[in-house]
Design an enzyme around this catalytic site. Sequence first.
Site, PDB file in Angstrom:
ATOM      1  N   ASP A  92      17.041 -47.654 -39.640  1.00 19.85           N
ATOM      2  CA  ASP A  92      18.035 -47.788 -40.592  1.00 19.85           C
ATOM      3  C   ASP A  92      18.543 -46.559 -41.246  1.00 19.85           C
ATOM      4  O   ASP A  92      17.880 -45.703 -42.012  1.00 19.85           O
ATOM      5  CB  ASP A  92      17.594 -48.781 -41.964  1.00 19.85           C
ATOM      6  CG  ASP A  92      18.597 -49.045 -42.965  1.00 19.85           C
ATOM      7  OD1 ASP A  92      19.628 -48.284 -43.214  1.00 19.85           O
ATOM      8  OD2 ASP A  92      18.383 -50.092 -43.592  1.00 19.85           O
ATOM      9  N   TYR A 112      35.551 -49.239 -49.486  1.00 15.55           N
ATOM     10  CA  TYR A 112      35.580 -48.677 -47.948  1.00 15.55           C
ATOM     11  C   TYR A 112      36.249 -47.257 -48.095  1.00 15.55           C
ATOM     12  O   TYR A 112      35.933 -46.179 -47.465  1.00 15.55           O
ATOM     13  CB  TYR A 112      36.209 -49.525 -47.119  1.00 15.55           C
ATOM     14  CG  TYR A 112      35.945 -49.147 -45.583  1.00 15.55           C
ATOM     15  CD1 TYR A 112      35.072 -48.990 -44.982  1.00 15.55           C
ATOM     16  CD2 TYR A 112      37.256 -48.694 -45.098  1.00 15.55           C
ATOM     17  CE1 TYR A 112      34.862 -48.591 -43.572  1.00 15.55           C
ATOM     18  CE2 TYR A 112      37.366 -48.176 -43.763  1.00 15.55           C
ATOM     19  CZ  TYR A 112      36.226 -48.317 -42.948  1.00 15.55           C
ATOM     20  OH  TYR A 112      36.129 -47.775 -41.627  1.00 15.55           O
ATOM     21  N   ALA A 120      36.817 -45.382 -50.531  1.00 17.28           N
ATOM     22  CA  ALA A 120      36.059 -44.393 -51.415  1.00 17.28           C
ATOM     23  C   ALA A 120      35.220 -43.630 -50.691  1.00 17.28           C
ATOM     24  O   ALA A 120      34.987 -42.524 -50.343  1.00 17.28           O
ATOM     25  CB  ALA A 120      35.464 -45.012 -52.662  1.00 17.28           C
ATOM     26  N   SER A 121      34.552 -44.383 -49.832  1.00 18.95           N
ATOM     27  CA  SER A 121      33.337 -43.674 -48.821  1.00 18.95           C
ATOM     28  C   SER A 121      34.194 -42.987 -47.710  1.00 18.95           C
ATOM     29  O   SER A 121      33.754 -41.849 -47.485  1.00 18.95           O
ATOM     30  CB  SER A 121      32.742 -44.837 -48.173  1.00 18.95           C
ATOM     31  OG  SER A 121      33.317 -45.781 -47.106  1.00 18.95           O
ATOM     32  N   LYS A 122      35.350 -43.434 -47.252  1.00 17.36           N
ATOM     33  CA  LYS A 122      35.794 -42.538 -46.115  1.00 17.36           C
ATOM     34  C   LYS A 122      36.681 -41.511 -46.741  1.00 17.36           C
ATOM     35  O   LYS A 122      36.729 -40.355 -45.928  1.00 17.36           O
ATOM     36  CB  LYS A 122      36.860 -43.513 -45.263  1.00 17.36           C
ATOM     37  CG  LYS A 122      36.027 -44.624 -44.478  1.00 17.36           C
ATOM     38  CD  LYS A 122      35.218 -44.206 -43.374  1.00 17.36           C
ATOM     39  CE  LYS A 122      34.544 -45.163 -42.548  1.00 17.36           C
ATOM     40  NZ  LYS A 122      33.568 -44.782 -41.829  1.00 17.36           N
TER      41      LYS A 122
HETATM   42  N1  LIG Z   1      36.904 -51.479 -36.521  1.00 16.45           N
HETATM   43  C1  LIG Z   1      37.740 -50.623 -37.145  1.00 16.45           C
HETATM   44  O1  LIG Z   1      38.785 -51.489 -37.257  1.00 16.45           O
HETATM   45  C2  LIG Z   1      37.515 -49.394 -37.724  1.00 16.45           C
HETATM   46  C3  LIG Z   1      38.598 -48.548 -38.265  1.00 16.45           C
HETATM   47  C4  LIG Z   1      38.601 -47.351 -38.487  1.00 16.45           C
HETATM   48  C5  LIG Z   1      37.097 -46.497 -38.845  1.00 16.45           C
HETATM   49  N2  LIG Z   1      36.138 -47.431 -38.233  1.00 16.45           N
HETATM   50  C6  LIG Z   1      34.774 -47.003 -38.396  1.00 16.45           C
HETATM   51  O2  LIG Z   1      34.265 -46.696 -37.105  1.00 16.45           O
HETATM   52  C7  LIG Z   1      32.784 -46.666 -37.108  1.00 16.45           C
HETATM   53  C8  LIG Z   1      32.323 -47.696 -36.157  1.00 16.45           C
HETATM   54  O3  LIG Z   1      32.619 -48.948 -36.691  1.00 16.45           O
HETATM   55  P1  LIG Z   1      32.967 -50.227 -35.683  1.00 16.45           P
HETATM   56  O4  LIG Z   1      34.249 -50.780 -35.546  1.00 16.45           O
HETATM   57  O5  LIG Z   1      32.523 -49.764 -34.228  1.00 16.45           O
HETATM   58  O6  LIG Z   1      32.026 -51.187 -36.170  1.00 16.45           O
HETATM   59  P2  LIG Z   1      30.622 -52.321 -35.658  1.00 16.45           P
HETATM   60  O7  LIG Z   1      30.862 -52.726 -34.039  1.00 16.45           O
HETATM   61  O8  LIG Z   1      30.506 -53.251 -36.699  1.00 16.45           O
HETATM   62  O9  LIG Z   1      29.556 -51.154 -35.336  1.00 16.45           O
HETATM   63  C9  LIG Z   1      28.970 -50.571 -36.710  1.00 16.45           C
HETATM   64  C10 LIG Z   1      27.676 -49.942 -36.095  1.00 16.45           C
HETATM   65  O10 LIG Z   1      27.073 -49.249 -37.287  1.00 16.45           O
HETATM   66  C11 LIG Z   1      25.805 -49.726 -37.308  1.00 16.45           C
HETATM   67  N3  LIG Z   1      24.959 -49.677 -38.518  1.00 16.45           N
HETATM   68  C12 LIG Z   1      25.486 -50.297 -39.648  1.00 16.45           C
HETATM   69  N4  LIG Z   1      24.806 -50.170 -40.767  1.00 16.45           N
HETATM   70  C13 LIG Z   1      23.720 -49.597 -40.621  1.00 16.45           C
HETATM   71  C14 LIG Z   1      22.570 -48.991 -40.868  1.00 16.45           C
HETATM   72  N5  LIG Z   1      22.209 -49.372 -42.199  1.00 16.45           N
HETATM   73  N6  LIG Z   1      21.679 -48.010 -40.097  1.00 16.45           N
HETATM   74  C15 LIG Z   1      21.960 -47.909 -38.727  1.00 16.45           C
HETATM   75  N7  LIG Z   1      23.116 -48.319 -38.248  1.00 16.45           N
HETATM   76  C16 LIG Z   1      23.934 -49.113 -38.884  1.00 16.45           C
HETATM   77  C17 LIG Z   1      25.593 -51.168 -36.836  1.00 16.45           C
HETATM   78  O11 LIG Z   1      24.363 -51.311 -35.995  1.00 16.45           O
HETATM   79  P3  LIG Z   1      23.157 -52.332 -36.398  1.00 16.45           P
HETATM   80  O12 LIG Z   1      23.961 -53.393 -37.245  1.00 16.45           O
HETATM   81  O13 LIG Z   1      22.262 -52.758 -35.225  1.00 16.45           O
HETATM   82  O14 LIG Z   1      22.322 -51.499 -37.387  1.00 16.45           O
HETATM   83  C18 LIG Z   1      26.627 -50.824 -35.459  1.00 16.45           C
HETATM   84  O15 LIG Z   1      26.140 -50.260 -34.244  1.00 16.45           O
HETATM   85  C19 LIG Z   1      32.440 -47.147 -38.771  1.00 16.45           C
HETATM   86  O16 LIG Z   1      32.089 -45.826 -39.316  1.00 16.45           O
HETATM   87  C20 LIG Z   1      33.652 -47.664 -38.996  1.00 16.45           C
HETATM   88  O17 LIG Z   1      34.045 -47.524 -40.702  1.00 16.45           O
HETATM   89  C21 LIG Z   1      36.017 -48.581 -37.794  1.00 16.45           C
END
Ligand SMILES: NC(=O)c1ccc[n+]([C@@H]2O[C@H](COP(=O)([O-])OP(=O)(O)OC[C@H]3O[C@@H](n4cnc5c(N)ncnc54)[C@H](OP(=O)(O)O)[C@@H]3O)[C@@H](O)[C@H]2O)c1
Length: 270
Positions: free
Chosen positions: A65, A158, A160-162
Amino acid sequence: MGFRKLNNQKIVLTGASSGIGRSMAAQLVRQGNHVLAVARRENRLAALQSELETASGSLSYLAVDVTSAGDRNLVSDWVVQNWDGELDVLINNAGIGSIGPFSESDESTLRNVMEVNFFAAVELIRDSLRHLRQSKSPVVCNIASVLGHTAMPSKSEYCASKFAMHGFSDALRIELKGEGVDVVLVSPSTTRSEFFESVLSGASQQDKGMSADIVGALAIRAIEKRKREVLLSWGGKCLVLADRILPGVVSKLLIRWYRRQCRAVTGIEG
Ligand SMILES: NC(=O)c1ccc[n+]([C@@H]2O[C@H](COP(=O)([O-])OP(=O)(O)OC[C@H]3O[C@@H](n4cnc5c(N)ncnc54)[C@H](OP(=O)(O)O)[C@@H]3O)[C@@H](O)[C@H]2O)c1
């Protein structure tokens, strides 16, 4: 400095169990890199490792984590034990979201979002700097979002974090320039992944947006082309440009759009 081909590089990648991170891990390993994949779901990471068994690079994993300081130390220890303390690329991709009005949310949701999307990533960078300094061509790549450039209603936590990650990355890039450590900020738009199912509130399905494979490929390309920052979709680029040039107009349009959304959901004026 020219093109940096990512091949035979030692890479730590968080959030590798699904979506963009999983796709980046697979592409990087197939390109001949050595990836330490980090996420909480061990079964997913093990499945990815088996899938990549015959690829030219290698995938190792740690089921941790990223919000736990102790777990982040395990990542650092692993790099020392397996790569003699040398790291070429750190990709902070792990992220979570929350959807809904701020007035209906709570402190723990905000803190959770900030812990994963900002504090964990930043502290992982702090822990990794000594390893990155041993590389000939070190890079930190932070996966942010278009919502780290232009804010949207119902996503205040969200955003705020980004936005925090955006500002932090810009400052760090300048600080580390003299040492030759690149800092790349990658800002995807909506991407098809498990992200919308795992948001802390307002979970939903999302079948629109870019594919995680394309987003992953563009993020890798940004690192290779030594970009400072990239917005990955034309829609995202146009939105951010319009917000810079005509912030008042964009704000008015978003207020109107949000009112319509509120009326559609509750029948009450937002
Ligand atoms: N999807 C979108 O529309 C979008 C758009 C813009 C930016 N993003 C950004 O792209 C990035 C990837 O997102 P995604 O779309 O691929 O989402 P996703 O499929 O939900 O993947 C998120 C990943 O983060 C991991 N994670 C979450 N909390 C964690 C923790 N406490 N410790 C370790 N790993 C953790 C999850 O793994 P586990 O659950 O196995 O820990 C998973 O591998 C994120 O930063 C997101 O903000 C996404």
